[in-house]
Design a protein around this motif. Structure first.
Motif, mmCIF file in Angstrom:
data_model
loop_
_atom_site.group_PDB
_atom_site.id
_atom_site.type_symbol
_atom_site.label_atom_id
_atom_site.label_comp_id
_atom_site.label_asym_id
_atom_site.label_seq_id
_atom_site.Cartn_x
_atom_site.Cartn_y
_atom_site.Cartn_z
ATOM 1 N N LEU A 283 -1.993 10.784 17.521
ATOM 2 C CA LEU A 283 -1.723 10.668 16.088
ATOM 3 C C LEU A 283 -2.858 11.235 15.257
ATOM 4 O O LEU A 283 -4.028 11.055 15.588
ATOM 5 C CB LEU A 283 -1.543 9.200 15.687
ATOM 6 C CG LEU A 283 -0.300 8.485 16.166
ATOM 7 C CD1 LEU A 283 -0.381 7.002 15.827
ATOM 8 C CD2 LEU A 283 0.933 9.094 15.523
ATOM 9 N N MET A 284 -2.498 11.890 14.188
ATOM 10 C CA MET A 284 -3.462 12.284 13.169
ATOM 11 C C MET A 284 -3.580 11.110 12.210
ATOM 12 O O MET A 284 -2.709 10.232 12.170
ATOM 13 C CB MET A 284 -2.990 13.531 12.424
ATOM 14 C CG MET A 284 -2.773 14.745 13.324
ATOM 15 S SD MET A 284 -4.281 15.329 14.083
ATOM 16 C CE MET A 284 -5.157 15.941 12.661
ATOM 17 N N LEU A 285 -4.637 11.099 11.402
ATOM 18 C CA LEU A 285 -4.865 9.991 10.480
ATOM 19 C C LEU A 285 -3.697 9.810 9.507
ATOM 20 O O LEU A 285 -3.250 8.684 9.261
ATOM 21 C CB LEU A 285 -6.169 10.205 9.719
ATOM 22 C CG LEU A 285 -6.647 9.059 8.855
ATOM 23 C CD1 LEU A 285 -6.804 7.778 9.656
ATOM 24 C CD2 LEU A 285 -7.959 9.428 8.186
ATOM 25 N N PHE B 124 -1.383 6.497 9.052
ATOM 26 C CA PHE B 124 -1.247 5.848 7.745
ATOM 27 C C PHE B 124 0.230 5.623 7.427
ATOM 28 O O PHE B 124 0.632 4.529 7.028
ATOM 29 C CB PHE B 124 -1.918 6.691 6.657
ATOM 30 C CG PHE B 124 -1.966 6.014 5.322
ATOM 31 C CD1 PHE B 124 -3.085 5.296 4.949
ATOM 32 C CD2 PHE B 124 -0.895 6.091 4.444
ATOM 33 C CE1 PHE B 124 -3.137 4.658 3.710
ATOM 34 C CE2 PHE B 124 -0.928 5.462 3.215
ATOM 35 C CZ PHE B 124 -2.051 4.740 2.850
ATOM 36 N N ALA B 125 1.035 6.652 7.621
ATOM 37 C CA ALA B 125 2.464 6.543 7.335
ATOM 38 C C ALA B 125 3.124 5.493 8.233
ATOM 39 O O ALA B 125 3.997 4.739 7.782
ATOM 40 C CB ALA B 125 3.141 7.897 7.514
ATOM 41 N N LYS B 126 2.701 5.429 9.471
ATOM 42 C CA LYS B 126 3.278 4.456 10.409
ATOM 43 C C LYS B 126 2.861 3.031 10.046
ATOM 44 O O LYS B 126 3.662 2.104 10.135
ATOM 45 C CB LYS B 126 2.840 4.783 11.830
ATOM 46 C CG LYS B 126 3.501 3.959 12.896
ATOM 47 C CD LYS B 126 3.228 4.572 14.251
ATOM 48 C CE LYS B 126 4.044 3.938 15.341
ATOM 49 N NZ LYS B 126 5.468 4.130 15.219
ATOM 50 N N PHE B 127 1.615 2.847 9.616
ATOM 51 C CA PHE B 127 1.108 1.520 9.275
ATOM 52 C C PHE B 127 1.651 1.024 7.936
ATOM 53 O O PHE B 127 1.748 -0.176 7.707
ATOM 54 C CB PHE B 127 -0.420 1.515 9.196
ATOM 55 C CG PHE B 127 -1.131 1.838 10.487
ATOM 56 C CD1 PHE B 127 -0.460 1.986 11.686
ATOM 57 C CD2 PHE B 127 -2.505 2.001 10.489
ATOM 58 C CE1 PHE B 127 -1.129 2.289 12.868
ATOM 59 C CE2 PHE B 127 -3.183 2.294 11.659
ATOM 60 C CZ PHE B 127 -2.494 2.447 12.843
ATOM 61 N N ASP B 128 1.992 1.943 7.019
ATOM 62 C CA ASP B 128 2.456 1.587 5.680
ATOM 63 C C ASP B 128 3.914 1.136 5.757
ATOM 64 O O ASP B 128 4.833 1.878 5.426
ATOM 65 C CB ASP B 128 2.296 2.787 4.742
ATOM 66 C CG ASP B 128 2.649 2.484 3.300
ATOM 67 O OD1 ASP B 128 2.744 1.291 2.942
ATOM 68 O OD2 ASP B 128 2.832 3.441 2.534
ATOM 69 N N GLY C 128 2.574 3.672 -0.294
ATOM 70 C CA GLY C 128 1.474 4.626 -0.393
ATOM 71 C C GLY C 128 0.093 4.021 -0.241
ATOM 72 O O GLY C 128 -0.902 4.728 -0.394
ATOM 73 N N SER C 129 0.023 2.729 0.040
ATOM 74 C CA SER C 129 -1.272 2.097 0.294
ATOM 75 C C SER C 129 -1.113 1.079 1.418
ATOM 76 O O SER C 129 -0.001 0.638 1.711
ATOM 77 C CB SER C 129 -1.809 1.420 -0.970
ATOM 78 O OG SER C 129 -0.962 0.375 -1.370
ATOM 79 N N GLU D 167 -1.026 -4.897 6.705
ATOM 80 C CA GLU D 167 -0.489 -3.676 7.311
ATOM 81 C C GLU D 167 -1.524 -3.031 8.227
ATOM 82 O O GLU D 167 -1.196 -2.567 9.328
ATOM 83 C CB GLU D 167 -0.044 -2.691 6.232
ATOM 84 C CG GLU D 167 1.203 -3.124 5.485
ATOM 85 C CD GLU D 167 1.518 -2.224 4.313
ATOM 86 O OE1 GLU D 167 2.729 -1.985 4.089
ATOM 87 O OE2 GLU D 167 0.593 -1.767 3.612
ATOM 88 N N LEU D 168 -2.777 -2.994 7.767
ATOM 89 C CA LEU D 168 -3.831 -2.422 8.594
ATOM 90 C C LEU D 168 -4.019 -3.234 9.864
ATOM 91 O O LEU D 168 -4.154 -2.679 10.948
ATOM 92 C CB LEU D 168 -5.145 -2.345 7.805
ATOM 93 C CG LEU D 168 -6.321 -1.706 8.520
ATOM 94 C CD1 LEU D 168 -6.012 -0.251 8.893
ATOM 95 C CD2 LEU D 168 -7.571 -1.773 7.651
ATOM 96 N N TYR D 169 -4.005 -4.554 9.739
ATOM 97 C CA TYR D 169 -4.136 -5.439 10.900
ATOM 98 C C TYR D 169 -3.024 -5.157 11.918
ATOM 99 O O TYR D 169 -3.287 -4.997 13.111
ATOM 100 C CB TYR D 169 -4.104 -6.897 10.448
ATOM 101 C CG TYR D 169 -4.139 -7.888 11.583
ATOM 102 C CD1 TYR D 169 -5.334 -8.153 12.255
ATOM 103 C CD2 TYR D 169 -2.997 -8.555 11.994
ATOM 104 C CE1 TYR D 169 -5.370 -9.057 13.295
ATOM 105 C CE2 TYR D 169 -3.020 -9.460 13.033
ATOM 106 C CZ TYR D 169 -4.210 -9.718 13.686
ATOM 107 O OH TYR D 169 -4.243 -10.609 14.731
#
Length: 130
Positions: free
Chosen positions: A77-79, A83-87, A92-93, A98-100
């Motif tokens: 994965l690229m960053l 990000f899109a997968k975690f969001d 958009g944030s 979500e980060l956890y």
């Protein structure tokens, strides 16, 4: 307030383990000795440095970032993809939750305090999200 990487490293070393408030007070006092017009430092690289915790925290943040990067690479994965997968709510944030969840999916078990440190280190506007 336009400092290069080397000058910021020297400033970081001088400030050591001082608390963010002490760092800012020191910088303002030393800067006040100069005869030039004083430019605001908030929002600059110096402002970020003055608002961060000491060297140990900085080293810890870099270690965590390195672990996250390695796990992303292992998943291919690229960053931006991560990000899109975690969001999960697609706003958009990333919230701390979500980060956890995303980091757990990567196989990184982190405490809520560590997640809070990661968010604080990345949060650009102070709203508690990435």
């Amino acid at each position: 307030t336009d400092y290069g990487v080397g000058a910021l490293a020297v400033l970081r070393g001088c400030l050591g383990a001082a608390a963010p408030g002490e760092r800012a007070a020191f910088f303002v006092e030393v800067r006040g000795c100069r005869r030039r017009a004083q430019q605001p430092y908030e929002g600059s690289a110096v402002g970020v440095l003055l608002s961060q915790a000491g060297d140990i925290t900085h080293l810890h943040q870099r270690a965590v970032a390195s672990r996250i990067k390695a796990r992303l690479q292992s998943k291919g994965l690229m960053l931006a993809d991560a990000f899109a997968k975690f969001d999960t709510n697609r706003d958009g944030s990333l919230t701390s939750e979500e980060l956890y969840g995303g980091l757990r999916w990567l196989g990184l078990e982190m405490s809520p305090a560590e997640i809070k440190q990661v968010v604080h280190g990345i949060d650009s506007n102070g709203d508690g999200t990435v």
